[in-house]
Structures are given as C-alpha cells and as structure tokens.
Design an enzyme around this catalytic site. Structure first.
Site, PDB file in Angstrom:
ATOM      1  N   HIS A   1       3.953   1.363   2.283  1.00 21.61           N
ATOM      2  CA  HIS A   1       5.171   0.693   1.803  1.00 21.61           C
ATOM      3  C   HIS A   1       5.866   1.546   0.741  1.00 21.61           C
ATOM      4  O   HIS A   1       7.091   1.689   0.758  1.00 21.61           O
ATOM      5  CB  HIS A   1       4.822  -0.654   1.142  1.00 21.61           C
TER       6      HIS A   1
ATOM      7  N   SER B   1      -2.196  -0.331   6.680  1.00 23.59           N
ATOM      8  CA  SER B   1      -1.697  -1.655   7.031  1.00 23.59           C
ATOM      9  C   SER B   1      -2.317  -2.659   6.075  1.00 23.59           C
ATOM     10  O   SER B   1      -3.489  -2.503   5.686  1.00 23.59           O
ATOM     11  CB  SER B   1      -2.111  -1.998   8.467  1.00 23.59           C
TER      12      SER B   1
ATOM     13  N   HIS C   1       0.872  -1.182   0.000  1.00 24.98           N
ATOM     14  CA  HIS C   1       0.000   0.000   0.000  1.00 24.98           C
ATOM     15  C   HIS C   1       0.906   1.228   0.000  1.00 24.98           C
ATOM     16  O   HIS C   1       2.147   1.108  -0.026  1.00 24.98           O
ATOM     17  CB  HIS C   1      -0.947  -0.033   1.211  1.00 24.98           C
TER      18      HIS C   1
END
Ligand code: PAF
Length: 277
Positions: free
Chosen positions: A37, A184, A34
């Site tokens: 990252h 997350s 996502h």
C-alpha cells in the site's frame, strides 16, 4: 496529516484544495496497510499535489460467508505508517458510506466476467460501486491501484472509460516479500506452516512464465503447474490462467501482452497473484 471521518469533512477539504488549483490523488485501501500500500503513495508523489489515503472495509464486496467481520482493522498502526511516509496529506476514513435505503450499484461486465467473478460473483459490483463513490467523495483527479489485484485494476479502468469519469488511473507493480510472496493484508491469516508454502505459488508462476516464453503449448504447461501447486500443499485452485493483459481473454500460446493470473487456496486463505509473461 488530516483525518477526515465523513463525506462532509472530506468535501470541505477537497473544495479548498480545488480552489487552490491543486491536483488530488487518492490511494483507495481497506486498511491494515503494508509496504505494498505504501508504495502506492510513492507512485502518486510526483503526480499529485495532495494525496489522500482512503480506509474503508467495504461490506458490499464481501459475500456473507467471507471475512468482513474479521478483516483486520488496524487504524492507529495505519495512521502511524502513513504519517511516517511524509507523503499522505489526508486520511479519509468514513464511518458511514451507505445511507439507509442505499439501492444504486454499478454492475461491471466485460473484463469483470470470468476469473474472480466465477468464484466471487458479488465482488466487482461492490468494488466498482465503492470506488466510484470514493472518486466522487474525494474529488480525485488521479488514483492508483496495485497490479496484484489485476482484474480489479482492469475493471476500474473500464468503469472510468465507460462512465466518462475524469479520473486518471495509474497501475503500480506488485510488491513482494523477500521470498516472492505478493504482499496482501490477508497474508496475516496464514499459519507459520502455510507461510512456508505460500511463496511456492510465485515460484511456480515464474517457471510457468519461462515455459510459456519457451513456446510449449499453454494448456499442457498450465496443467503441470496446477499439479505442482496442489502437490506443494495448496488446498484448491480457483484459477491459474494465461490471458491477454488488456482484454483478459485466454491465450493458448505466448503473446506479447500475456499475463498469468492466479487465485489459489492455502488452508483458509485465498491468495491471488499476477505475473507479466
Ligand atoms: O483493493 C482493495 O483494497 C479494495 O478492493 C478497494 C479498491 C480499496 C475497494 O474497496
């Protein structure tokens, strides 16, 4: 963008880069990428000549009753996202990480004690072992980790110091959805109703931070915050704590280096978050 599927391909590639005097940066992930990252690649962009994103769902950091088997594996989408950044030189996505008979692990203590370890006693042994292996296998000079997993970041820094690893560790701020929910991969498990409730955690953390800065006794503030969290529809609280950001020792009044750490259950999903205070 190269895709390297085993440690031998990885070693051959990093040997070439090292020979050319290039500085290698790595972004360790378990995939299902996502924007949180992808922001880690931005952090490395100016600090590394070559960036490797590692994708490996590490069985060693999951307990038998956890979500290892269902953890989302979205490789093609991940590759496309990384290609689109234009910043990723290689993806290291090893099919095998632990050879038959693998028996050596790293057992962190110190900042690994408490918080996550009280609820997931296996976790940091798994994380430290895989991160150490990834450092070795990629020839990393520098690596970046998100502050969302704040205790994990501290455990990795401690491992690097304790084991004299020559890898520079960078921390990257938690990236949030527009409503404040920390990004997350596990947010994808939330039902639509739970997704509405989830951002309340960050709202309560912000209110709590303001109150701690205001000087009220920390234990009273934390108890009120926990009551509010449970009244909002969260199912259980593993921890909602205020501590020193370096040592992770609990603090009972406002300190310059204060940090709120939270791990909260919402239905079947465990959310973790952090906020500097
Ligand atoms: O934070 C994660 O995604 C994982 O714990 C890590 C650091 C990639 C190790 O498996």
């Amino acid at each position: 963008m190269k895709i390297l599927r085993n440690k031998h391909e990885m070693a051959a590639q990093f040997a070439l880069w090292k020979k050319a005097g290039l500085r290698i940066g790595i972004v360790p992930t378990m995939g299902n990428l996502h924007n949180g990252h992808l922001s880690l690649l931005d952090v490395l962009d100016a600090r590394a000549d070559k960036i490797i994103t590692t994708i490996y769902v590490n069985p060693l950091q999951f307990a038998p009753d956890e979500d290892f088997n269902v953890y989302p594996r979205t490789h093609e989408e991940d590759f496309a996202k990384l290609r689109e950044t234009g910043k990723c030189d290689a993806i290291f996505i090893p099919e095998q990480m632990y050879e038959d008979g693998h028996a050596t692990t790293i057992q962190p203590a110190g900042v690994a004690l408490g918080y996550e370890t009280e609820f997931r006693p296996h976790f940091f042994e798994g994380v430290a072992t895989i991160v150490h292996k990834l450092f070795q296998q990629t020839g990393a000079d520098i690596a970046v980790f998100g502050e969302k997993d704040y205790q994990q970041l501290q455990v990795i820094k401690q491992m690097v110091t304790d084991l004299d690893l020559s890898v520079e560790i960078l921390a990257s701020p938690t990236i949030r959805e527009a409503d404040g929910l920390a990004m997350s991969s596990r947010n994808g498990y939330l039902t639509p109703a739970e997704r509405q409730i989830a951002p309340i955690l960050y709202q309560v953390m912000q209110e709590t931070a303001d109150q701690i800065r205001g000087g009220k006794p920390v234990d009273t503030i934390l108890s009120q915050a926990c009551r509010k969290i449970l009244a909002s529809g969260f199912s259980a609280i593993d921890y909602f704590s205020y501590c020193d950001a370096q040592t992770l020792a609990n603090a009972d009044s406002h300190i310059e280096t204060g940090m709120l750490l939270a791990a909260i259950h919402l239905g079947n999903v465990r959310l973790i978050d952090q906020l500097k205070v």
